[in-house]
Design a protein around this motif. Structure first.
Motif, PDB file in Angstrom:
ATOM      1  N   PRO A 151    -120.188  12.816 123.063  1.00 51.50           N
ATOM      2  CA  PRO A 151    -119.929  11.599 123.847  1.00 51.50           C
ATOM      3  C   PRO A 151    -121.170  11.021 124.503  1.00 51.50           C
ATOM      4  O   PRO A 151    -121.319   9.796 124.573  1.00 51.50           O
ATOM      5  CB  PRO A 151    -118.899  12.052 124.877  1.00 51.50           C
ATOM      6  CG  PRO A 151    -119.073  13.545 124.960  1.00 51.50           C
ATOM      7  CD  PRO A 151    -119.449  13.976 123.579  1.00 51.50           C
ATOM      8  N   ILE A 152    -122.059  11.893 124.995  1.00 51.14           N
ATOM      9  CA  ILE A 152    -123.333  11.431 125.554  1.00 51.14           C
ATOM     10  C   ILE A 152    -124.428  12.358 125.065  1.00 51.14           C
ATOM     11  O   ILE A 152    -124.614  13.460 125.591  1.00 51.14           O
ATOM     12  CB  ILE A 152    -123.322  11.393 127.100  1.00 51.14           C
ATOM     13  CG1 ILE A 152    -122.202  10.496 127.611  1.00 51.14           C
ATOM     14  CG2 ILE A 152    -124.675  10.894 127.615  1.00 51.14           C
ATOM     15  CD1 ILE A 152    -122.096  10.453 129.132  1.00 51.14           C
ATOM     16  N   ASP A 153    -125.138  11.942 124.045  1.00 49.46           N
ATOM     17  CA  ASP A 153    -126.321  12.667 123.608  1.00 49.46           C
ATOM     18  C   ASP A 153    -127.487  12.126 124.428  1.00 49.46           C
ATOM     19  O   ASP A 153    -127.841  10.955 124.324  1.00 49.46           O
ATOM     20  CB  ASP A 153    -126.582  12.438 122.116  1.00 49.46           C
ATOM     21  CG  ASP A 153    -127.757  13.265 121.626  1.00 49.46           C
ATOM     22  OD1 ASP A 153    -127.574  14.470 121.385  1.00 49.46           O
ATOM     23  OD2 ASP A 153    -128.869  12.697 121.509  1.00 49.46           O
ATOM     24  N   GLY A 154    -128.046  12.981 125.267  1.00 51.91           N
ATOM     25  CA  GLY A 154    -129.062  12.538 126.215  1.00 51.91           C
ATOM     26  C   GLY A 154    -128.521  12.484 127.635  1.00 51.91           C
ATOM     27  O   GLY A 154    -128.829  11.565 128.398  1.00 51.91           O
ATOM     28  N   THR A 155    -127.716  13.476 127.996  1.00 55.87           N
ATOM     29  CA  THR A 155    -127.115  13.486 129.329  1.00 55.87           C
ATOM     30  C   THR A 155    -128.176  13.522 130.428  1.00 55.87           C
ATOM     31  O   THR A 155    -127.988  12.929 131.498  1.00 55.87           O
ATOM     32  CB  THR A 155    -126.148  14.682 129.481  1.00 55.87           C
ATOM     33  OG1 THR A 155    -125.120  14.572 128.496  1.00 55.87           O
ATOM     34  CG2 THR A 155    -125.507  14.708 130.857  1.00 55.87           C
ATOM     35  N   LYS A 156    -129.306  14.177 130.183  1.00 53.36           N
ATOM     36  CA  LYS A 156    -130.362  14.209 131.199  1.00 53.36           C
ATOM     37  C   LYS A 156    -130.919  12.823 131.471  1.00 53.36           C
ATOM     38  O   LYS A 156    -131.227  12.472 132.616  1.00 53.36           O
ATOM     39  CB  LYS A 156    -131.468  15.180 130.774  1.00 53.36           C
ATOM     40  CG  LYS A 156    -131.017  16.638 130.769  1.00 53.36           C
ATOM     41  CD  LYS A 156    -132.084  17.562 130.218  1.00 53.36           C
ATOM     42  CE  LYS A 156    -131.585  19.002 130.160  1.00 53.36           C
ATOM     43  NZ  LYS A 156    -132.568  19.919 129.552  1.00 53.36           N
ATOM     44  N   SER A 157    -131.056  12.013 130.422  1.00 50.00           N
ATOM     45  CA  SER A 157    -131.461  10.618 130.631  1.00 50.00           C
ATOM     46  C   SER A 157    -130.349   9.838 131.325  1.00 50.00           C
ATOM     47  O   SER A 157    -130.611   9.007 132.207  1.00 50.00           O
ATOM     48  CB  SER A 157    -131.794   9.962 129.289  1.00 50.00           C
ATOM     49  OG  SER A 157    -132.958  10.509 128.730  1.00 50.00           O
ATOM     50  N   PHE A 158    -129.102  10.103 130.944  1.00 53.97           N
ATOM     51  CA  PHE A 158    -127.948   9.420 131.536  1.00 53.97           C
ATOM     52  C   PHE A 158    -127.919   9.618 133.049  1.00 53.97           C
ATOM     53  O   PHE A 158    -127.775   8.653 133.808  1.00 53.97           O
ATOM     54  CB  PHE A 158    -126.674   9.949 130.896  1.00 53.97           C
ATOM     55  CG  PHE A 158    -125.411   9.283 131.360  1.00 53.97           C
ATOM     56  CD1 PHE A 158    -124.913   8.172 130.690  1.00 53.97           C
ATOM     57  CD2 PHE A 158    -124.698   9.770 132.448  1.00 53.97           C
ATOM     58  CE1 PHE A 158    -123.732   7.555 131.108  1.00 53.97           C
ATOM     59  CE2 PHE A 158    -123.534   9.169 132.872  1.00 53.97           C
ATOM     60  CZ  PHE A 158    -123.040   8.052 132.204  1.00 53.97           C
ATOM     61  N   ILE A 159    -128.070  10.868 133.488  1.00 52.52           N
ATOM     62  CA  ILE A 159    -127.963  11.128 134.932  1.00 52.52           C
ATOM     63  C   ILE A 159    -129.183  10.619 135.698  1.00 52.52           C
ATOM     64  O   ILE A 159    -129.125  10.436 136.915  1.00 52.52           O
ATOM     65  CB  ILE A 159    -127.739  12.634 135.226  1.00 52.52           C
ATOM     66  CG1 ILE A 159    -128.952  13.466 134.785  1.00 52.52           C
ATOM     67  CG2 ILE A 159    -126.453  13.111 134.575  1.00 52.52           C
ATOM     68  CD1 ILE A 159    -128.838  14.947 135.128  1.00 52.52           C
ATOM     69  N   ALA A 160    -130.291  10.354 134.971  1.00 53.24           N
ATOM     70  CA  ALA A 160    -131.477   9.792 135.604  1.00 53.24           C
ATOM     71  C   ALA A 160    -131.487   8.267 135.552  1.00 53.24           C
ATOM     72  O   ALA A 160    -132.427   7.635 136.054  1.00 53.24           O
ATOM     73  CB  ALA A 160    -132.739  10.333 134.933  1.00 53.24           C
ATOM     74  N   GLY A 161    -130.461   7.663 134.950  1.00 48.08           N
ATOM     75  CA  GLY A 161    -130.348   6.219 134.913  1.00 48.08           C
ATOM     76  C   GLY A 161    -131.102   5.538 133.798  1.00 48.08           C
ATOM     77  O   GLY A 161    -131.198   4.307 133.776  1.00 48.08           O
ATOM     78  N   PHE A 162    -131.652   6.314 132.851  1.00 49.36           N
ATOM     79  CA  PHE A 162    -132.387   5.730 131.726  1.00 49.36           C
ATOM     80  C   PHE A 162    -131.431   5.508 130.549  1.00 49.36           C
ATOM     81  O   PHE A 162    -130.653   6.399 130.207  1.00 49.36           O
ATOM     82  CB  PHE A 162    -133.528   6.650 131.291  1.00 49.36           C
ATOM     83  CG  PHE A 162    -134.722   6.590 132.205  1.00 49.36           C
ATOM     84  CD1 PHE A 162    -135.830   5.838 131.866  1.00 49.36           C
ATOM     85  CD2 PHE A 162    -134.729   7.275 133.407  1.00 49.36           C
ATOM     86  CE1 PHE A 162    -136.932   5.773 132.709  1.00 49.36           C
ATOM     87  CE2 PHE A 162    -135.813   7.210 134.265  1.00 49.36           C
ATOM     88  CZ  PHE A 162    -136.924   6.455 133.913  1.00 49.36           C
ATOM     89  N   PRO A 163    -131.498   4.350 129.880  1.00 49.63           N
ATOM     90  CA  PRO A 163    -130.534   4.045 128.818  1.00 49.63           C
ATOM     91  C   PRO A 163    -130.918   4.594 127.449  1.00 49.63           C
ATOM     92  O   PRO A 163    -130.530   4.019 126.434  1.00 49.63           O
ATOM     93  CB  PRO A 163    -130.514   2.515 128.807  1.00 49.63           C
ATOM     94  CG  PRO A 163    -131.890   2.123 129.233  1.00 49.63           C
ATOM     95  CD  PRO A 163    -132.322   3.179 130.231  1.00 49.63           C
ATOM     96  N   VAL A 164    -131.649   5.693 127.417  1.00 50.72           N
ATOM     97  CA  VAL A 164    -131.993   6.304 126.126  1.00 50.72           C
ATOM     98  C   VAL A 164    -131.035   7.472 125.857  1.00 50.72           C
ATOM     99  O   VAL A 164    -131.431   8.624 125.717  1.00 50.72           O
ATOM    100  CB  VAL A 164    -133.470   6.741 126.053  1.00 50.72           C
ATOM    101  CG1 VAL A 164    -134.367   5.541 125.859  1.00 50.72           C
ATOM    102  CG2 VAL A 164    -133.888   7.516 127.297  1.00 50.72           C
ATOM    103  N   TRP A 165    -129.751   7.133 125.797  1.00 51.84           N
ATOM    104  CA  TRP A 165    -128.694   8.066 125.457  1.00 51.84           C
ATOM    105  C   TRP A 165    -127.736   7.314 124.537  1.00 51.84           C
ATOM    106  O   TRP A 165    -127.812   6.095 124.409  1.00 51.84           O
ATOM    107  CB  TRP A 165    -127.946   8.568 126.703  1.00 51.84           C
ATOM    108  CG  TRP A 165    -127.451   7.462 127.594  1.00 51.84           C
ATOM    109  CD1 TRP A 165    -128.130   6.849 128.606  1.00 51.84           C
ATOM    110  CD2 TRP A 165    -126.173   6.816 127.529  1.00 51.84           C
ATOM    111  NE1 TRP A 165    -127.361   5.862 129.182  1.00 51.84           N
ATOM    112  CE2 TRP A 165    -126.161   5.816 128.545  1.00 51.84           C
ATOM    113  CE3 TRP A 165    -125.041   6.964 126.728  1.00 51.84           C
ATOM    114  CZ2 TRP A 165    -125.066   4.991 128.774  1.00 51.84           C
ATOM    115  CZ3 TRP A 165    -123.940   6.142 126.946  1.00 51.84           C
ATOM    116  CH2 TRP A 165    -123.960   5.172 127.967  1.00 51.84           C
ATOM    117  N   GLY A 166    -126.864   8.034 123.888  1.00 54.43           N
ATOM    118  CA  GLY A 166    -125.918   7.364 123.013  1.00 54.43           C
ATOM    119  C   GLY A 166    -124.742   8.260 122.680  1.00 54.43           C
ATOM    120  O   GLY A 166    -124.801   9.482 122.846  1.00 54.43           O
ATOM    121  N   THR A 167    -123.683   7.642 122.223  1.00 51.44           N
ATOM    122  CA  THR A 167    -122.509   8.360 121.741  1.00 51.44           C
ATOM    123  C   THR A 167    -122.652   8.565 120.240  1.00 51.44           C
ATOM    124  O   THR A 167    -122.874   7.611 119.499  1.00 51.44           O
ATOM    125  CB  THR A 167    -121.229   7.569 122.046  1.00 51.44           C
ATOM    126  OG1 THR A 167    -121.089   7.421 123.464  1.00 51.44           O
ATOM    127  CG2 THR A 167    -120.004   8.278 121.497  1.00 51.44           C
TER     128      THR A 167
END
Length: 260
Positions: free
Chosen positions: A87-103
């Motif tokens: 569902p979120i590949d790149g959760t560490k970027s997600f929680i830091a507010g960076f949009p370099v994550w994806g489903t």
């Protein structure tokens, strides 16, 4: 069901998961750690909610299909058709507010990835492929994805999410490839693979990936004309140590170092 029908359904999965995940992005989230001690493998309510909505849709439309997911485990993984979800590949970027994550959404048929999509709902981008072709849809319109030619490592742009995720031996091996590359950048998770398919970079090297980290990316890279394998040249869908390249010459050069 035809491939076109599956593609439409995957679009529904992407839209539903994006609508579920986006309200959590750049908000105050409760973050759980999947690992003990100093290791940090975060998971949030957004991860769980995004996977849950996709699972409900799959079970409602294709109850005979299997599902492999990062957050809620595996069901009927021996079925002919199996969905592989992150569902979120790149959760560490997600929680830091960076949009370099994806489903990441993959469909496997008899163990092989036949369709994959990476959906980034915040930016509004979708990268998809079926091994024969790959495409992009986003704010700049729609286009076919094609890898770029690159004759050698000395001309290559190399990405990895972080060398700190590698063990000491693999990190030392990666650094030998890095020493030959023209440019090395860190970060990106699934985005790096999609930028490879889009012809923006040339090589991605990772270790310790899970099937849900990579299965959706294989049909995209292959469809764009690239190559993705394990470090020892085996199919990549089971994860592990992964090397992806846009040009076979760069892949061969990297493999020589990785296995040297």
């Amino acid at each position: 069901m035809t491939v076109i029908d599956f593609a439409a359904f995957i679009g529904r999965l992407a839209t539903s998961s994006g609508d579920t995940i986006l309200p959590f992005f750049r908000t105050s989230l409760t973050i759980d750690n999947k690992k003990a001690g100093r290791d940090f493998d975060p998971v949030t309510e957004a991860d769980r909610a995004g996977e849950a909505v996709m699972r409900r849709l799959i079970k409602g439309s294709f109850p005979q299909h299997g599902i492999v997911g990062e957050e809620f485990g595996n069901e009927r993984e021996d079925a002919d058709y199996v969905w592989v979800l992150d569902p979120i590949d790149g959760t560490k970027s997600f929680i830091a507010g960076f949009p370099v994550w994806g489903t990441l959404i993959a469909l496997l048929h008899k163990g092989s990835p036949v369709y994959g999509m990476m959906h980034q709902p915040y930016i509004g981008e979708r990268f998809s492929g079926d091994n024969g072709a790959a495409s992009y849809k986003g704010p700049s319109g729609e286009r076919k994805l094609t890898v770029r030619r690159c004759a050698s490592l000395r001309e290559a742009t190399l990405f990895t999410t972080s060398p700190l995720l590698m063990n000491d031996t693999d990190r030392a091996t990666f650094e030998r490839v890095q020493a030959e590359a023209r440019l090395t950048r860190f970060g990106g998770d699934c985005y790096a693979y999609c930028m490879l398919a889009a012809g923006q970079l040339d090589l991605v090297i990772e270790t310790e990936l899970k099937p849900y980290d990579v299965a959706a990316l294989i049909p995209i890279i292959t469809g764009a004309g690239g190559i993705i394998t394990t470090w020892d040249g085996q199919p990549a869908q089971n994860g592990g140590r992964i090397v992806a390249a846009g040009d076979k010459r760069v892949h061969e050069a990297a493999m020589k170092i990785l296995n040297g």
